[in-house]
Design an enzyme around this catalytic site. Structure first.
Site, PDB file in Angstrom:
ATOM      1  N   ALA A   1     101.738 114.790  40.105  1.00 50.39           N
ATOM      2  CA  ALA A   1     103.103 115.426  40.235  1.00 50.39           C
ATOM      3  C   ALA A   1     103.612 115.091  38.970  1.00 50.39           C
ATOM      4  CB  ALA A   1     103.958 114.525  41.035  1.00 50.39           C
TER       5      ALA A   1
ATOM      6  N   TYR B   1     114.265 117.672  39.692  1.00 45.03           N
ATOM      7  CA  TYR B   1     113.009 116.878  40.184  1.00 45.03           C
ATOM      8  C   TYR B   1     112.908 117.275  41.753  1.00 45.03           C
ATOM      9  CZ  TYR B   1     110.302 113.112  41.712  1.00 45.03           C
ATOM     10  OH  TYR B   1     109.177 112.241  42.267  1.00 45.03           O
TER      11      TYR B   1
HETATM   12  N1  LIG Z   1     107.702 106.932  41.017  1.00 41.11           N
HETATM   13  C1  LIG Z   1     108.567 106.965  42.144  1.00 41.11           C
HETATM   14  O1  LIG Z   1     109.253 106.359  42.022  1.00 41.11           O
HETATM   15  C2  LIG Z   1     108.102 108.143  43.139  1.00 41.11           C
HETATM   16  C3  LIG Z   1     109.249 107.948  44.262  1.00 41.11           C
HETATM   17  C4  LIG Z   1     108.946 108.913  45.355  1.00 41.11           C
HETATM   18  C5  LIG Z   1     107.954 109.677  45.399  1.00 41.11           C
HETATM   19  N2  LIG Z   1     107.107 109.562  44.173  1.00 41.11           N
HETATM   20  C6  LIG Z   1     105.961 110.444  44.453  1.00 41.11           C
HETATM   21  O2  LIG Z   1     104.831 109.925  44.334  1.00 41.11           O
HETATM   22  C7  LIG Z   1     103.651 110.486  43.744  1.00 41.11           C
HETATM   23  C8  LIG Z   1     102.936 109.603  42.693  1.00 41.11           C
HETATM   24  O3  LIG Z   1     104.145 109.236  41.799  1.00 41.11           O
HETATM   25  P1  LIG Z   1     103.516 108.380  40.641  1.00 41.11           P
HETATM   26  O4  LIG Z   1     104.683 107.257  40.817  1.00 41.11           O
HETATM   27  O5  LIG Z   1     102.135 107.699  41.020  1.00 41.11           O
HETATM   28  O6  LIG Z   1     103.657 109.117  39.353  1.00 41.11           O
HETATM   29  P2  LIG Z   1     102.843 109.123  37.978  1.00 41.11           P
HETATM   30  O7  LIG Z   1     102.373 107.676  37.629  1.00 41.11           O
HETATM   31  O8  LIG Z   1     103.488 109.860  37.049  1.00 41.11           O
HETATM   32  O9  LIG Z   1     101.307 109.926  38.441  1.00 41.11           O
HETATM   33  C9  LIG Z   1     101.420 111.264  38.561  1.00 41.11           C
HETATM   34  C10 LIG Z   1     100.181 111.687  38.065  1.00 41.11           C
HETATM   35  O10 LIG Z   1     100.050 113.012  38.151  1.00 41.11           O
HETATM   36  C11 LIG Z   1      99.495 113.410  36.940  1.00 41.11           C
HETATM   37  N3  LIG Z   1      99.770 114.846  36.706  1.00 41.11           N
HETATM   38  C12 LIG Z   1     100.848 115.425  36.138  1.00 41.11           C
HETATM   39  N4  LIG Z   1     100.749 116.794  36.037  1.00 41.11           N
HETATM   40  C13 LIG Z   1      99.626 117.100  36.520  1.00 41.11           C
HETATM   41  C14 LIG Z   1      99.010 118.328  36.728  1.00 41.11           C
HETATM   42  N5  LIG Z   1      99.247 119.325  36.374  1.00 41.11           N
HETATM   43  N6  LIG Z   1      97.664 118.422  37.519  1.00 41.11           N
HETATM   44  C15 LIG Z   1      97.165 117.037  37.745  1.00 41.11           C
HETATM   45  N7  LIG Z   1      97.782 116.035  37.486  1.00 41.11           N
HETATM   46  C16 LIG Z   1      98.860 116.089  36.990  1.00 41.11           C
HETATM   47  C17 LIG Z   1      99.989 112.577  35.892  1.00 41.11           C
HETATM   48  O11 LIG Z   1      99.205 112.647  34.649  1.00 41.11           O
HETATM   49  P3  LIG Z   1      99.895 112.505  33.381  1.00 41.11           P
HETATM   50  O12 LIG Z   1     100.446 111.091  33.141  1.00 41.11           O
HETATM   51  O13 LIG Z   1      98.622 112.749  32.284  1.00 41.11           O
HETATM   52  O14 LIG Z   1     100.909 113.566  32.994  1.00 41.11           O
HETATM   53  C18 LIG Z   1      99.961 111.281  36.637  1.00 41.11           C
HETATM   54  O15 LIG Z   1      98.655 110.859  36.489  1.00 41.11           O
HETATM   55  C19 LIG Z   1     104.317 111.800  43.254  1.00 41.11           C
HETATM   56  O16 LIG Z   1     104.062 112.860  43.984  1.00 41.11           O
HETATM   57  C20 LIG Z   1     105.710 111.343  43.026  1.00 41.11           C
HETATM   58  O17 LIG Z   1     106.676 112.489  43.151  1.00 41.11           O
HETATM   59  C21 LIG Z   1     107.206 108.654  43.236  1.00 41.11           C
END
Ligand SMILES: NC(=O)c1ccc[n+]([C@@H]2O[C@H](COP(=O)([O-])OP(=O)(O)OC[C@H]3O[C@@H](n4cnc5c(N)ncnc54)[C@H](OP(=O)(O)O)[C@@H]3O)[C@@H](O)[C@H]2O)c1
Length: 284
Positions: free
Chosen positions: A60, A125
């Site tokens: 994401a 977002y």
């Molecule tokens: N963090 C929060 O508080 C939160 C809350 C609710 C829901 N979520 C959801 O939970 C999920 C996981 O989030 P997270 O917190 O683990 O975030 P994260 O650490 O930013 O992980 C997202 C991953 O997706 C990768 N990514 C970005 N663009 C991409 C693409 N085009 N193709 C393939 N991979 C791609 C990123 O790579 P790069 O780092 O190299 O860009 C990163 O490794 C997401 O769907 C997010 O929306 C997060």
């Protein structure tokens, strides 16, 4: 079962890879460098070859403020990208587990949001995450679980507790917003729930977040107290700390789906397990 995990190098992605492996599943972990989900052709090729039973989409655009100035980029990944994964997963016979967010809500309620509540994102977002939900529903009808979670923190990512611990070590005093309330969720706990959902496969949206609720200020106080650092944490309002993107003032998630929705431990327990997990990660 055979899992494919996209966004496998992200904070949640790494915990899902570990949780699936520890449950005895075969895992193909695809970090962004190996699969860019915004390319429909690349996703079709990768998932077509993978012969997965389940695809967990952890990829994401997660830069909430950055999405305000780059809405198309956020949408290409969180909207169309999510659709690409669901389309290719369904075409290959796999079940999609897609991770969504509390930011699909506007935050005007003062009682917990359940799955059937009306959505209304207040940020770019949030709109991109809602677009992703719609894409997954359209591209994998009858073959998906959309898991909304919130306020994620984990050992593999920059996250709120890590930031607070760093700042608390540098400063005598920290101001933290007290008028946004949600459910902090430890990714180690969420990851195990996602792996369980790969077996039970409830169709549609399911809310899965840490138990209890708190404000960012209350969360920060607990983090600093647990670390035993002498730093004063003071409450402030969102208006005093303006950010480019609006956040929902209240985004507590609960489920109305009974046993279909795995219940997670309370957020304080998540924090304890986070501290233990970061210690393990720092040893490796
Ligand atoms: N963090 C929060 O508080 C939160 C809350 C609710 C829901 N979520 C959801 O939970 C999920 C996981 O989030 P997270 O917190 O683990 O975030 P994260 O650490 O930013 O992980 C997202 C991953 O997706 C990768 N990514 C970005 N663009 C991409 C693409 N085009 N193709 C393939 N991979 C791609 C990123 O790579 P790069 O780092 O190299 O860009 C990163 O490794 C997401 O769907 C997010 O929306 C997060």
């Amino acid at each position: 079962m055979r899992f494919v995990i996209t966004g496998a190098a992200g904070m949640l992605g790494q915990d899902v890879v570990a949780a699936a492996r520890s449950a005895g599943h075969e895992v193909l972990a695809l970090p962004r460098a190996e699969l860019d989900i915004s390319s429909r052709a690349a996703v079709e090729d990768a998932l077509g070859a993978a012969r997965a039973d389940v695809v967990v989409n952890c990829a994401a655009w997660t830069n909430v403020d950055g999405a305000e100035t780059s809405p198309e980029d956020a949408l290409a990944i969180n909207g169309a990208g999510a659709g690409n994964v669901a389309h290719a997963a369904a075409a290959s016979g796999a079940w999609t587990i897609h991770v969504s967010s509390d930011y699909v809500f506007d935050g005007s309620k003062r009682s917990p949001y359940v799955e059937s509540d009306v959505v209304g994102p207040v940020s770019s977002y949030g709109r991109s995450k809602l677009a992703g939900e719609r894409e997954v529903e359209a591209e994998a009808p009858g073959r998906h679980t959309i898991v909304r979670s919130s306020w994620l923190f984990g050992a593999f990512g920059p996250c709120f507790p890590a930031t607070i611990l760093r700042l608390a070590a540098e400063r005598d005093e920290l101001m933290v917003v007290d008028d946004q309330v949600g459910c902090p969720t430890f990714t180690g706990h969420l990851a195990h729930a996602l792996v369980k959902l790969a077996t039970s496969r409830p169709l549609g949206v399911v809310h899965v977040a840490g138990g209890g609720d708190c404000s960012w200020y209350e969360f920060a106080r607990e983090i600093v107290a647990g670390a035993g650092v002498s730093c004063e944490v003071r409450p402030c309002s969102t208006a005093e700390m303006p950010r480019p993107a609006r956040r929902p003032a209240y985004s507590v998630l609960r489920s109305e789906r009974g046993d279909e929705a795995p219940a997670l431990a309370e957020w304080r327990e998540g924090l304890v397990d986070y501290v233990a997990a970061t210690r393990e990660v720092s040893k490796t």
